[in-house]
Design a protein around this motif. Sequence first.
Motif, PDB file in Angstrom:
ATOM      1  N   ARG A 101       0.894  -0.722  -0.084  1.00  0.00           N
ATOM      2  CA  ARG A 101       0.047  -0.368   0.193  1.00  0.00           C
ATOM      3  C   ARG A 101       1.175   1.154  -0.225  1.00  0.00           C
ATOM      4  NH1 ARG A 101      -4.718  -0.883   4.153  1.00  0.00           N
ATOM      5  NH2 ARG A 101      -5.518   1.655   3.504  1.00  0.00           N
ATOM      6  N   LEU A 102       2.040   1.686   0.968  1.00  0.00           N
ATOM      7  CA  LEU A 102       2.734   2.496   0.623  1.00  0.00           C
ATOM      8  C   LEU A 102       3.347   2.161  -0.685  1.00  0.00           C
ATOM      9  CD1 LEU A 102       3.919   2.284   4.769  1.00  0.00           C
ATOM     10  CD2 LEU A 102       2.955   4.039   3.578  1.00  0.00           C
ATOM     11  N   GLU A 103       3.810   1.646  -1.728  1.00  0.00           N
ATOM     12  CA  GLU A 103       4.639   1.880  -2.060  1.00  0.00           C
ATOM     13  C   GLU A 103       3.663   2.302  -3.376  1.00  0.00           C
ATOM     14  OE1 GLU A 103       8.068  -0.891  -4.373  1.00  0.00           O
ATOM     15  OE2 GLU A 103       5.621  -1.696  -4.728  1.00  0.00           O
ATOM     16  N   LYS A 104       2.196   1.677  -3.724  1.00  0.00           N
ATOM     17  CA  LYS A 104       1.751   2.770  -4.352  1.00  0.00           C
ATOM     18  C   LYS A 104       0.605   4.009  -4.001  1.00  0.00           C
ATOM     19  CE  LYS A 104      -1.236  -1.886  -5.458  1.00  0.00           C
ATOM     20  NZ  LYS A 104      -1.846  -3.058  -4.945  1.00  0.00           N
ATOM     21  N   GLU A 105       1.168   4.031  -2.810  1.00  0.00           N
ATOM     22  CA  GLU A 105       0.877   5.553  -2.378  1.00  0.00           C
ATOM     23  C   GLU A 105       2.114   6.837  -2.504  1.00  0.00           C
ATOM     24  OE1 GLU A 105       0.254   5.902   1.728  1.00  0.00           O
ATOM     25  OE2 GLU A 105      -1.383   4.602   2.057  1.00  0.00           O
ATOM     26  N   GLY A 106       3.544   5.385  -2.775  1.00  0.00           N
ATOM     27  CA  GLY A 106       4.634   6.780  -3.615  1.00  0.00           C
ATOM     28  C   GLY A 106       5.600   6.517  -2.370  1.00  0.00           C
ATOM     29  N   ARG A 107       5.204   6.208  -0.931  1.00  0.00           N
ATOM     30  CA  ARG A 107       5.860   6.571   0.197  1.00  0.00           C
ATOM     31  C   ARG A 107       7.142   6.172   0.255  1.00  0.00           C
ATOM     32  NH1 ARG A 107       3.623   9.890   3.911  1.00  0.00           N
ATOM     33  NH2 ARG A 107       6.038  10.642   4.286  1.00  0.00           N
ATOM     34  N   LEU A 108       7.181   4.405  -0.623  1.00  0.00           N
ATOM     35  CA  LEU A 108       8.344   3.979  -0.728  1.00  0.00           C
ATOM     36  C   LEU A 108       8.891   2.844  -1.945  1.00  0.00           C
ATOM     37  CD1 LEU A 108       7.519   0.921   0.624  1.00  0.00           C
ATOM     38  CD2 LEU A 108       7.165   1.069   2.645  1.00  0.00           C
ATOM     39  N   ARG A 109       9.783   2.456  -1.609  1.00  0.00           N
ATOM     40  CA  ARG A 109      10.055   1.493  -2.612  1.00  0.00           C
ATOM     41  C   ARG A 109      10.502   0.209  -2.409  1.00  0.00           C
ATOM     42  NH1 ARG A 109      14.662  -0.074  -5.511  1.00  0.00           N
ATOM     43  NH2 ARG A 109      16.086   1.834  -4.803  1.00  0.00           N
ATOM     44  N   LYS A 110       9.295  -1.370  -2.392  1.00  0.00           N
ATOM     45  CA  LYS A 110      10.042  -2.302  -1.994  1.00  0.00           C
ATOM     46  C   LYS A 110      11.042  -2.797  -2.295  1.00  0.00           C
ATOM     47  CE  LYS A 110       6.625  -5.391  -1.263  1.00  0.00           C
ATOM     48  NZ  LYS A 110       5.664  -6.214  -1.981  1.00  0.00           N
ATOM     49  N   VAL A 111      12.009  -3.728  -2.020  1.00  0.00           N
ATOM     50  CA  VAL A 111      13.262  -4.848  -1.857  1.00  0.00           C
ATOM     51  C   VAL A 111      13.205  -6.100  -1.384  1.00  0.00           C
ATOM     52  CG1 VAL A 111      14.222  -2.395  -3.097  1.00  0.00           C
ATOM     53  CG2 VAL A 111      14.379  -3.205  -0.147  1.00  0.00           C
ATOM     54  N   TYR A 112      13.851  -6.819  -1.794  1.00  0.00           N
ATOM     55  CA  TYR A 112      14.161  -8.261  -1.264  1.00  0.00           C
ATOM     56  C   TYR A 112      14.145  -8.044   0.663  1.00  0.00           C
ATOM     57  CZ  TYR A 112      14.979 -13.203  -0.198  1.00  0.00           C
ATOM     58  OH  TYR A 112      15.238 -14.242   0.073  1.00  0.00           O
ATOM     59  N   GLY A 113      12.987  -8.000   1.283  1.00  0.00           N
ATOM     60  CA  GLY A 113      12.794  -8.724   2.465  1.00  0.00           C
ATOM     61  C   GLY A 113      13.018  -7.619   3.248  1.00  0.00           C
ATOM     62  N   GLY A 114      12.464  -6.431   2.461  1.00  0.00           N
ATOM     63  CA  GLY A 114      11.399  -5.080   2.947  1.00  0.00           C
ATOM     64  C   GLY A 114      11.432  -3.934   1.815  1.00  0.00           C
ATOM     65  N   ALA A 115      11.747  -2.226   2.692  1.00  0.00           N
ATOM     66  CA  ALA A 115      11.726  -1.362   1.343  1.00  0.00           C
ATOM     67  C   ALA A 115      12.911  -0.336   2.038  1.00  0.00           C
ATOM     68  CB  ALA A 115      10.054  -1.018   1.795  1.00  0.00           C
ATOM     69  N   VAL A 116      12.645   0.492   0.911  1.00  0.00           N
ATOM     70  CA  VAL A 116      13.595   1.436   0.919  1.00  0.00           C
ATOM     71  C   VAL A 116      13.026   3.074   0.924  1.00  0.00           C
ATOM     72  CG1 VAL A 116      15.752   0.266   0.499  1.00  0.00           C
ATOM     73  CG2 VAL A 116      14.770   1.968  -1.461  1.00  0.00           C
ATOM     74  N   LYS A 117      13.634   4.014   1.360  1.00  0.00           N
ATOM     75  CA  LYS A 117      13.376   5.016   1.002  1.00  0.00           C
ATOM     76  C   LYS A 117      13.339   5.985  -0.625  1.00  0.00           C
ATOM     77  CE  LYS A 117      12.980   9.961   3.056  1.00  0.00           C
ATOM     78  NZ  LYS A 117      13.753  10.896   3.747  1.00  0.00           N
ATOM     79  N   MET A 118      11.829   5.903  -1.058  1.00  0.00           N
ATOM     80  CA  MET A 118      11.365   6.753  -2.155  1.00  0.00           C
ATOM     81  C   MET A 118      12.843   7.756  -2.035  1.00  0.00           C
ATOM     82  SD  MET A 118      10.035   4.989  -4.343  1.00  0.00           S
ATOM     83  CE  MET A 118       9.518   6.339  -5.422  1.00  0.00           C
ATOM     84  N   ARG A 119      13.808   7.808  -3.120  1.00  0.00           N
ATOM     85  CA  ARG A 119      14.713   9.113  -3.287  1.00  0.00           C
ATOM     86  C   ARG A 119      14.309   9.990  -4.519  1.00  0.00           C
ATOM     87  NH1 ARG A 119      20.611   7.205  -4.328  1.00  0.00           N
ATOM     88  NH2 ARG A 119      20.188   5.330  -4.091  1.00  0.00           N
ATOM     89  N   MET A 120      13.994  11.376  -4.077  1.00  0.00           N
ATOM     90  CA  MET A 120      13.205  11.748  -5.699  1.00  0.00           C
ATOM     91  C   MET A 120      14.247  11.845  -6.320  1.00  0.00           C
ATOM     92  SD  MET A 120      10.322  12.846  -4.172  1.00  0.00           S
ATOM     93  CE  MET A 120       9.908  13.905  -5.796  1.00  0.00           C
TER      94      MET A 120
END
Length: 256
Positions: free
Chosen positions: A44-63
């Motif tokens: 859901r947070l990835e669809k909101e543009g708040r993060l990017r999913k990676v293997y095992g978790g997620a990382v902060k979106m970089r502008m």
Amino acid sequence: MSLTYEDRRTTILAQLEMEGKVQVHHLAQLLSVSTETIRRDLDRLEKEGRLRKVYGGAVKMRMEHVEPPFLKRTQMMKREKSAMGKLAASLVQDGETIMLDNGTTTLEILPYLFDHANLTIITHSVPILNMAMEMFKGKIIFIGGEMNVEYRAATGSLAEQLLDHFKVNKAFITAGGISLTDGITDFHLAEAIISRKMMQRAEEAILIADHSKFGMSTFARVSKLEEISMLITDPGCPKEWIDTIEALGIEVLVSE
């Protein structure tokens, strides 16, 4: 009582802001929910543009995945950089030798040092050199080497070797990103190496960074956070970051 999605969302984003990345299993334990729930939250947070999913978790979106050109950066957060530059300059004592790395924020320190005749500045930055040659009354030492037109600075092994000849009072260092997991980082490896070398050759290594750099990780590591003596930032820096860095034994100064 189980936490709602909004509660979990707040915690996940707070962790992401501090760490730069989050792990599914750690969040599941922290929030006392299943890993499947966390994965759905991250979706859901990835669809909101708040993060990017990676293997095992997620990382902060970089502008920005690449650093903006130097001239553009000189106009970004101009007021904050000037205030931080003034605060940094106030720490410089008469008779000292200081190093300034190649940042648009370190460039803002120089105008407040113009009248210091008994001061030596060492830099590899061409913009800092040009400004110093126009107005600065003290001694200027330029660290030469391979000139990089994009960075507007001298880098490479020759510049690194020249820095080994000096031991200075203070080094003022800038950053592309600051995170608890990756430490202080820069967009360019060659620049990161020079900043790291300056830190090693100084009695005090002072990081000067505006609030936009926190929670970010860029390409090349400069150092661990624990290796700096002091942080200078602006009032936009989150209190959680200030508290965390002070807990590491690092003094934090906030500009007006």
